[in-house]
Design an enzyme around this catalytic site. Structure first.
Site, PDB file in Angstrom:
ATOM      1  N   SER A 127       0.789  -0.859  -0.076  1.00 52.95           N
ATOM      2  CA  SER A 127       0.564   0.540   0.045  1.00 52.95           C
ATOM      3  C   SER A 127       0.538   1.158  -0.123  1.00 52.95           C
ATOM      4  O   SER A 127       0.348   2.424  -0.438  1.00 52.95           O
ATOM      5  CB  SER A 127      -0.224  -0.272   0.785  1.00 52.95           C
ATOM      6  N   HIS A 178       1.185   4.721   4.555  1.00 49.54           N
ATOM      7  CA  HIS A 178       0.175   5.184   3.406  1.00 49.54           C
ATOM      8  C   HIS A 178       1.118   6.192   3.521  1.00 49.54           C
ATOM      9  O   HIS A 178       1.163   6.713   2.600  1.00 49.54           O
ATOM     10  CB  HIS A 178      -1.228   4.852   3.974  1.00 49.54           C
TER      11      HIS A 178
END
Length: 255
Positions: A127, A178
């Site tokens: 991610s 992230h």
């Protein structure tokens, strides 16, 4: 830019890095979660990003979590994101710079997790690297408008905002990975985009020789006819088998 119109074989031929990464995601999931092979489950434990172990000198854990995922849904979602947002960048940057941008963003995300996350924090997934791709697109929107049109810029902004909101409100998400991955993409963008050209869906399209009326007796497909049938369908068979295994794994989790 984000809508795929290629055939399966054209996608593999045009975007080999994206294809490899997706195949690796699904392969590692099959070997670890679905089949549970001891050698791969041990490899996953060794690859897991654990801040406490990184502090003890196991620095490879800043890289290896990018390739493993916490379950089928996690691997599938990240792979799907790569299919949508990776191809344009792989074409614009080239294979080497795309790898640098992807891995660099993922590593920056993992470094941010190590610096700001708890000592016992553990994480897996690509991610951070994928958010890095969004960071590159965001840089394009504000500093390289020649590389992205307004319609695609709006798509990127909308999805990026949704991604950030979901990162903050959903439990169990590596917020550090992230956000620092996104920042990593922005920081790497000026370097990898230095000689980038706008995306064109036809750049990797196969070309054909144009024939005049004098070529009427020439069959341009004569060499293809000599190929064995199994060679033509082998890529579809291999990927079809992989997809079937993935679906079986999903059904096994639902039962």
């Amino acid at each position: 830019m984000f809508f795929r119109t290629e055939s399966f074989q054209q996608f593999i031929r045009s975007y080999p890095i994206i294809t490899f990464l997706i195949g690796l995601h699904l392969f590692l999931w099959l070997m670890t979660d679905f089949l549970g092979l001891p050698i791969f489950t041990q490899l996953e434990r060794t690859a897991l990003g654990v801040n406490q172990y990184i502090a003890q000198g196991e620095y490879w854990r800043l890289v290896t979590p990018i390739f493993f995922h916490a379950g089928f849904t996690h691997a599938l979602f990240n792979s799907f994101s790569l299919v949508l947002f990776g191809p344009a960048l792989e074409q614009m940057l080239g294979k080497t710079k795309f790898i640098v941008a992807y891995l660099g963003s993922g590593i920056i995300g993992n470094v941010g997790t190590y610096l700001f996350g708890p000592d016992i924090y553990a994480h897996l997934g690509a991610s951070g690297a994928i958010f890095g791709l969004f960071g590159i697109y965001l840089y394009m929107i504000y500093a390289r408008k020649d590389l992205i049109d307004q319609a695609n810029a709006q798509v990127v902004l909308t999805i990026a905002v949704i991604g950030v909101i979901m990162t903050i409100i959903r439990p169990g998400i590596n917020v550090y990975g992230h956000m620092f991955g996104l920042l990593g993409g922005v920081l790497l963008a000026p370097i990898v985009l230095a000689r980038a050209r706008p995306y064109s869906p036809y750049r990797n399209a196969p070309t054909r020789k144009s024939y005049t009326d004098t070529d009427i007796g020439f069959d341009p497909n004569r060499w293809n006819k000599r190929r064995l049938p199994w060679r033509k369908f082998l890529p579809k068979l291999l990927w079809g088998g992989l997809i079937i295994l993935v679906l079986l794994g999903l059904l096994a989790r639902l039962v």
